[in-house]
Design a protein around this motif. Structure first.
Motif, PDB file in Angstrom:
ATOM      1  N   THR A   9       4.455   5.767  -1.491  1.00  0.00           N
ATOM      2  CA  THR A   9       4.013   7.149  -1.633  1.00  0.00           C
ATOM      3  C   THR A   9       5.225   8.059  -1.510  1.00  0.00           C
ATOM      4  O   THR A   9       6.246   7.685  -0.912  1.00  0.00           O
ATOM      5  CB  THR A   9       2.990   7.528  -0.542  1.00  0.00           C
ATOM      6  OG1 THR A   9       3.641   7.471   0.732  1.00  0.00           O
ATOM      7  CG2 THR A   9       1.780   6.608  -0.568  1.00  0.00           C
ATOM      8  N   ILE A  10       5.124   9.232  -2.060  1.00  0.00           N
ATOM      9  CA  ILE A  10       6.220  10.186  -1.976  1.00  0.00           C
ATOM     10  C   ILE A  10       6.480  10.548  -0.520  1.00  0.00           C
ATOM     11  O   ILE A  10       7.629  10.743  -0.115  1.00  0.00           O
ATOM     12  CB  ILE A  10       5.941  11.452  -2.849  1.00  0.00           C
ATOM     13  CG1 ILE A  10       7.212  12.274  -3.038  1.00  0.00           C
ATOM     14  CG2 ILE A  10       4.864  12.294  -2.260  1.00  0.00           C
ATOM     15  CD1 ILE A  10       8.192  11.656  -3.959  1.00  0.00           C
ATOM     16  N   ASP A  11       5.431  10.566   0.289  1.00  0.00           N
ATOM     17  CA  ASP A  11       5.565  10.861   1.711  1.00  0.00           C
ATOM     18  C   ASP A  11       6.456   9.827   2.402  1.00  0.00           C
ATOM     19  O   ASP A  11       7.351  10.186   3.169  1.00  0.00           O
ATOM     20  CB  ASP A  11       4.181  10.895   2.373  1.00  0.00           C
ATOM     21  CG  ASP A  11       4.241  11.353   3.814  1.00  0.00           C
ATOM     22  OD1 ASP A  11       4.854  12.413   4.083  1.00  0.00           O
ATOM     23  OD2 ASP A  11       3.679  10.645   4.677  1.00  0.00           O
ATOM     24  N   THR A  12       6.235   8.552   2.108  1.00  0.00           N
ATOM     25  CA  THR A  12       7.052   7.488   2.704  1.00  0.00           C
ATOM     26  C   THR A  12       8.500   7.599   2.241  1.00  0.00           C
ATOM     27  O   THR A  12       9.432   7.469   3.041  1.00  0.00           O
ATOM     28  CB  THR A  12       6.485   6.097   2.348  1.00  0.00           C
ATOM     29  OG1 THR A  12       5.148   6.000   2.847  1.00  0.00           O
ATOM     30  CG2 THR A  12       7.329   4.987   2.943  1.00  0.00           C
ATOM     31  N   LEU A  69      10.111  10.267   1.281  1.00  0.00           N
ATOM     32  CA  LEU A  69      10.725  11.410   1.953  1.00  0.00           C
ATOM     33  C   LEU A  69      11.055  11.085   3.403  1.00  0.00           C
ATOM     34  O   LEU A  69      12.115  11.471   3.909  1.00  0.00           O
ATOM     35  CB  LEU A  69       9.804  12.633   1.863  1.00  0.00           C
ATOM     36  CG  LEU A  69       9.630  13.220   0.459  1.00  0.00           C
ATOM     37  CD1 LEU A  69       8.575  14.323   0.472  1.00  0.00           C
ATOM     38  CD2 LEU A  69      10.938  13.729  -0.093  1.00  0.00           C
ATOM     39  N   LYS A  70      10.166  10.352   4.090  1.00  0.00           N
ATOM     40  CA  LYS A  70      10.427   9.952   5.475  1.00  0.00           C
ATOM     41  C   LYS A  70      11.646   9.035   5.557  1.00  0.00           C
ATOM     42  O   LYS A  70      12.448   9.155   6.484  1.00  0.00           O
ATOM     43  CB  LYS A  70       9.208   9.237   6.069  1.00  0.00           C
ATOM     44  CG  LYS A  70       8.072  10.148   6.426  1.00  0.00           C
ATOM     45  CD  LYS A  70       6.902   9.350   6.991  1.00  0.00           C
ATOM     46  CE  LYS A  70       5.713  10.226   7.275  1.00  0.00           C
ATOM     47  NZ  LYS A  70       4.558   9.440   7.770  1.00  0.00           N
ATOM     48  N   LYS A  74      14.742  11.112   5.046  1.00  0.00           N
ATOM     49  CA  LYS A  74      14.949  11.969   6.225  1.00  0.00           C
ATOM     50  C   LYS A  74      15.534  11.138   7.364  1.00  0.00           C
ATOM     51  O   LYS A  74      16.471  11.578   8.036  1.00  0.00           O
ATOM     52  CB  LYS A  74      13.625  12.609   6.651  1.00  0.00           C
ATOM     53  CG  LYS A  74      13.783  13.564   7.815  1.00  0.00           C
ATOM     54  CD  LYS A  74      12.483  14.254   8.169  1.00  0.00           C
ATOM     55  CE  LYS A  74      12.724  15.213   9.327  1.00  0.00           C
ATOM     56  NZ  LYS A  74      11.515  15.899   9.734  1.00  0.00           N
TER      57      LYS A  74
END
Length: 108
Positions: A79-82, A84-85, A88
């Motif tokens: 996922t894009i969330d993963t 990005l994490k 980061k």
């Protein structure tokens, strides 16, 4: 002796011929897999640059080592969330460019 002229092809022409025209399912699948492969290599390179193991990066992100391994080897779509994490945790900037017709929209 007459020399024969050799026809050259662009990468786009070769993709059209052997993978499929842009917008077809085969071409979209190919482009997606290529993007995931490049992304996986970027994650691995950044992790190694930070001298982290997959397990250490996983702890920073809150996922198992296996998830990091799958991301790096492109065997798992993330996922894009993963993603990005992960970047980061690596203290790395990531930029996305979106092209709408002839206009680029830069997402930072």
């Amino acid at each position: 002796m007459k020399t024969k002229e050799v026809k050259t092809y662009s990468l786009a022409e070769m993709k059209d011929k052997y993978i499929g025209k842009a917008g077809t399912t085969d071409r979209d699948d190919y482009e997606y897999e290529l993007s995931m492969d490049v992304l996986g290599k970027m994650i691995k390179s950044a992790r190694q640059e930070r001298k982290l193991t997959q397990e250490e990066l996983g702890r920073l992100v809150g996922v198992q080592k296996a998830q990091i391994s799958k991301l790096e080897s492109s065997t798992n779509s993330a996922t894009i969330d993963t993603i990005l994490k992960v970047f980061k945790a690596l203290k790395a900037d990531i930029n996305f460019n979106v092209k709408l017709e002839d206009n680029f929209i830069k997402l930072v």
